[in-house]
Scaffold this motif. Sequence first.
Motif, PDB file in Angstrom:
ATOM      1  N   MET A   1      72.193  39.411 120.849  1.00 28.22           N
ATOM      2  CA  MET A   1      72.147  40.789 120.788  1.00 28.22           C
ATOM      3  C   MET A   1      70.951  41.424 119.926  1.00 28.22           C
ATOM      4  SD  MET A   1      75.194  43.528 119.304  1.00 28.22           S
ATOM      5  CE  MET A   1      76.586  42.482 119.727  1.00 28.22           C
ATOM      6  N   ALA A   2      70.510  42.530 120.358  1.00 28.17           N
ATOM      7  CA  ALA A   2      69.029  42.829 119.783  1.00 28.17           C
ATOM      8  C   ALA A   2      69.636  43.624 118.646  1.00 28.17           C
ATOM      9  CB  ALA A   2      68.484  43.983 120.806  1.00 28.17           C
ATOM     10  N   LYS A   3      68.810  43.668 117.534  1.00 29.15           N
ATOM     11  CA  LYS A   3      69.106  44.356 116.253  1.00 29.15           C
ATOM     12  C   LYS A   3      68.459  45.467 115.823  1.00 29.15           C
ATOM     13  CE  LYS A   3      71.719  40.784 114.290  1.00 29.15           C
ATOM     14  NZ  LYS A   3      72.918  40.812 113.472  1.00 29.15           N
ATOM     15  N   THR A   4      68.804  46.646 115.360  1.00 31.63           N
ATOM     16  CA  THR A   4      68.346  47.844 115.045  1.00 31.63           C
ATOM     17  C   THR A   4      68.058  47.838 113.575  1.00 31.63           C
ATOM     18  OG1 THR A   4      68.550  48.950 117.290  1.00 31.63           O
ATOM     19  CG2 THR A   4      67.924  50.277 115.289  1.00 31.63           C
ATOM     20  N   GLN A   5      67.317  48.447 112.885  1.00 36.83           N
ATOM     21  CA  GLN A   5      67.203  48.591 111.650  1.00 36.83           C
ATOM     22  C   GLN A   5      67.451  50.120 111.386  1.00 36.83           C
ATOM     23  OE1 GLN A   5      64.071  46.946 108.913  1.00 36.83           O
ATOM     24  NE2 GLN A   5      64.639  48.215 107.497  1.00 36.83           N
ATOM     25  N   LEU A   6      68.523  50.382 110.616  1.00 36.79           N
ATOM     26  CA  LEU A   6      68.874  51.842 110.038  1.00 36.79           C
ATOM     27  C   LEU A   6      68.600  51.962 108.377  1.00 36.79           C
ATOM     28  CD1 LEU A   6      72.549  51.811 111.444  1.00 36.79           C
ATOM     29  CD2 LEU A   6      70.561  52.606 112.644  1.00 36.79           C
ATOM     30  N   GLY A   7      68.334  53.481 108.477  1.00 36.53           N
ATOM     31  CA  GLY A   7      68.011  53.516 106.995  1.00 36.53           C
ATOM     32  C   GLY A   7      69.014  54.501 106.544  1.00 36.53           C
ATOM     33  N   ALA A  18      78.796  47.983  98.023  1.00 38.25           N
ATOM     34  CA  ALA A  18      78.672  47.422  99.146  1.00 38.25           C
ATOM     35  C   ALA A  18      78.174  46.137  98.906  1.00 38.25           C
ATOM     36  CB  ALA A  18      77.550  48.321  99.941  1.00 38.25           C
ATOM     37  N   ARG A  19      77.057  45.911  98.082  1.00 37.10           N
ATOM     38  CA  ARG A  19      76.487  44.515  97.779  1.00 37.10           C
ATOM     39  C   ARG A  19      77.281  43.506  97.251  1.00 37.10           C
ATOM     40  NH1 ARG A  19      72.500  47.646  94.966  1.00 37.10           N
ATOM     41  NH2 ARG A  19      70.733  48.358  96.570  1.00 37.10           N
ATOM     42  N   LYS A  20      78.445  43.993  96.304  1.00 33.78           N
ATOM     43  CA  LYS A  20      79.241  42.954  95.641  1.00 33.78           C
ATOM     44  C   LYS A  20      80.372  42.750  96.702  1.00 33.78           C
ATOM     45  CE  LYS A  20      78.916  44.525  90.900  1.00 33.78           C
ATOM     46  NZ  LYS A  20      79.553  45.032  89.801  1.00 33.78           N
ATOM     47  N   ARG A  21      80.817  43.699  97.344  1.00 35.27           N
ATOM     48  CA  ARG A  21      81.900  43.417  98.520  1.00 35.27           C
ATOM     49  C   ARG A  21      81.401  42.529  99.521  1.00 35.27           C
ATOM     50  NH1 ARG A  21      86.350  41.704  99.065  1.00 35.27           N
ATOM     51  NH2 ARG A  21      87.582  42.657 100.759  1.00 35.27           N
ATOM     52  N   ALA A  22      80.024  42.861 100.083  1.00 40.36           N
ATOM     53  CA  ALA A  22      79.519  41.830 100.939  1.00 40.36           C
ATOM     54  C   ALA A  22      79.507  40.366 100.306  1.00 40.36           C
ATOM     55  CB  ALA A  22      78.335  42.322 101.413  1.00 40.36           C
ATOM     56  N   ALA A  23      78.688  40.222  99.200  1.00 45.84           N
ATOM     57  CA  ALA A  23      78.583  38.869  98.602  1.00 45.84           C
ATOM     58  C   ALA A  23      80.139  38.409  98.583  1.00 45.84           C
ATOM     59  CB  ALA A  23      78.306  38.858  97.373  1.00 45.84           C
ATOM     60  N   ASP A  24      81.368  38.956  98.197  1.00 46.22           N
ATOM     61  CA  ASP A  24      82.434  38.503  98.132  1.00 46.22           C
ATOM     62  C   ASP A  24      82.951  37.845  99.592  1.00 46.22           C
ATOM     63  OD1 ASP A  24      82.844  39.258  95.475  1.00 46.22           O
ATOM     64  OD2 ASP A  24      84.177  41.176  95.731  1.00 46.22           O
ATOM     65  N   LEU A  25      82.729  38.628 100.531  1.00 47.12           N
ATOM     66  CA  LEU A  25      83.262  38.145 101.853  1.00 47.12           C
ATOM     67  C   LEU A  25      82.122  37.167 102.377  1.00 47.12           C
ATOM     68  CD1 LEU A  25      84.215  41.603 103.289  1.00 47.12           C
ATOM     69  CD2 LEU A  25      85.683  39.772 102.584  1.00 47.12           C
ATOM     70  N   GLY A  26      80.974  36.823 101.915  1.00 50.51           N
ATOM     71  CA  GLY A  26      80.060  35.886 102.162  1.00 50.51           C
ATOM     72  C   GLY A  26      79.307  36.362 103.325  1.00 50.51           C
ATOM     73  N   LEU A  27      79.028  37.879 103.378  1.00 53.54           N
ATOM     74  CA  LEU A  27      78.239  38.369 104.335  1.00 53.54           C
ATOM     75  C   LEU A  27      76.978  39.092 103.902  1.00 53.54           C
ATOM     76  CD1 LEU A  27      80.889  40.560 106.006  1.00 53.54           C
ATOM     77  CD2 LEU A  27      80.115  38.415 106.951  1.00 53.54           C
ATOM     78  N   SER A  28      76.043  39.208 104.687  1.00 53.45           N
ATOM     79  CA  SER A  28      74.954  40.134 104.077  1.00 53.45           C
ATOM     80  C   SER A  28      75.323  41.534 104.339  1.00 53.45           C
ATOM     81  CB  SER A  28      73.766  40.179 105.248  1.00 53.45           C
ATOM     82  OG  SER A  28      74.163  40.646 106.360  1.00 53.45           O
ATOM     83  N   VAL A  29      74.781  42.616 103.713  1.00 52.93           N
ATOM     84  CA  VAL A  29      75.218  43.949 103.413  1.00 52.93           C
ATOM     85  C   VAL A  29      75.064  44.487 104.896  1.00 52.93           C
ATOM     86  CG1 VAL A  29      74.451  46.246 102.635  1.00 52.93           C
ATOM     87  CG2 VAL A  29      74.363  44.342 101.159  1.00 52.93           C
ATOM     88  N   GLY A  30      74.143  44.130 105.718  1.00 48.70           N
ATOM     89  CA  GLY A  30      74.173  44.657 106.964  1.00 48.70           C
ATOM     90  C   GLY A  30      75.245  44.082 108.007  1.00 48.70           C
ATOM     91  N   ASP A  31      75.648  43.120 107.671  1.00 48.50           N
ATOM     92  CA  ASP A  31      76.879  42.591 108.567  1.00 48.50           C
ATOM     93  C   ASP A  31      78.119  43.044 107.803  1.00 48.50           C
ATOM     94  OD1 ASP A  31      75.101  40.891 109.942  1.00 48.50           O
ATOM     95  OD2 ASP A  31      75.398  38.941 108.990  1.00 48.50           O
ATOM     96  N   TYR A  32      78.178  43.305 106.707  1.00 47.61           N
ATOM     97  CA  TYR A  32      79.249  43.917 105.947  1.00 47.61           C
ATOM     98  C   TYR A  32      79.473  45.515 106.531  1.00 47.61           C
ATOM     99  CZ  TYR A  32      82.302  46.212 102.480  1.00 47.61           C
ATOM    100  OH  TYR A  32      83.193  46.814 101.986  1.00 47.61           O
ATOM    101  N   LEU A  33      78.260  46.116 106.576  1.00 43.93           N
ATOM    102  CA  LEU A  33      78.434  47.653 107.271  1.00 43.93           C
ATOM    103  C   LEU A  33      78.822  47.505 108.704  1.00 43.93           C
ATOM    104  CD1 LEU A  33      75.480  49.197 105.503  1.00 43.93           C
ATOM    105  CD2 LEU A  33      77.787  49.579 104.955  1.00 43.93           C
ATOM    106  N   ALA A  34      78.384  46.458 109.328  1.00 43.54           N
ATOM    107  CA  ALA A  34      78.601  46.470 110.959  1.00 43.54           C
ATOM    108  C   ALA A  34      80.122  46.197 111.234  1.00 43.54           C
ATOM    109  CB  ALA A  34      77.692  45.265 111.647  1.00 43.54           C
TER     110      ALA A  34
END
Length: 81
Positions: A1-7, A18-34
């Motif tokens: 799947m193509a990726k698009t960068q959001l700001g 968001a950074r801490k929660r993503a790390a807790d789940l073993g995800l990047s911030v982008g994957d966590y937001l997705a």
Amino acid sequence: MAKTQLGARVDEDIAELARKRAADLGLSVGDYLARLVQDDAGGLRARAVDAAARFLAEHQAVFDEAEAAPSRPAPRGTRAA
């Protein structure tokens, strides 16, 4: 799947959370937001909130009783989990 960068601009405390929660789940911030967006769009959050509301409605008397009960000191040797 193509990726698009959001700001997006968010408060620093939200960004750190968001950074801490993503790390807790073993995800990047982008994957966590997705994941958050997919859960929201799929109705997962709404179903969870509805389930919590039903639980509280069914068991409100238990919570009311616990709040009304006089607090007693814990027996010796008892520890919180």
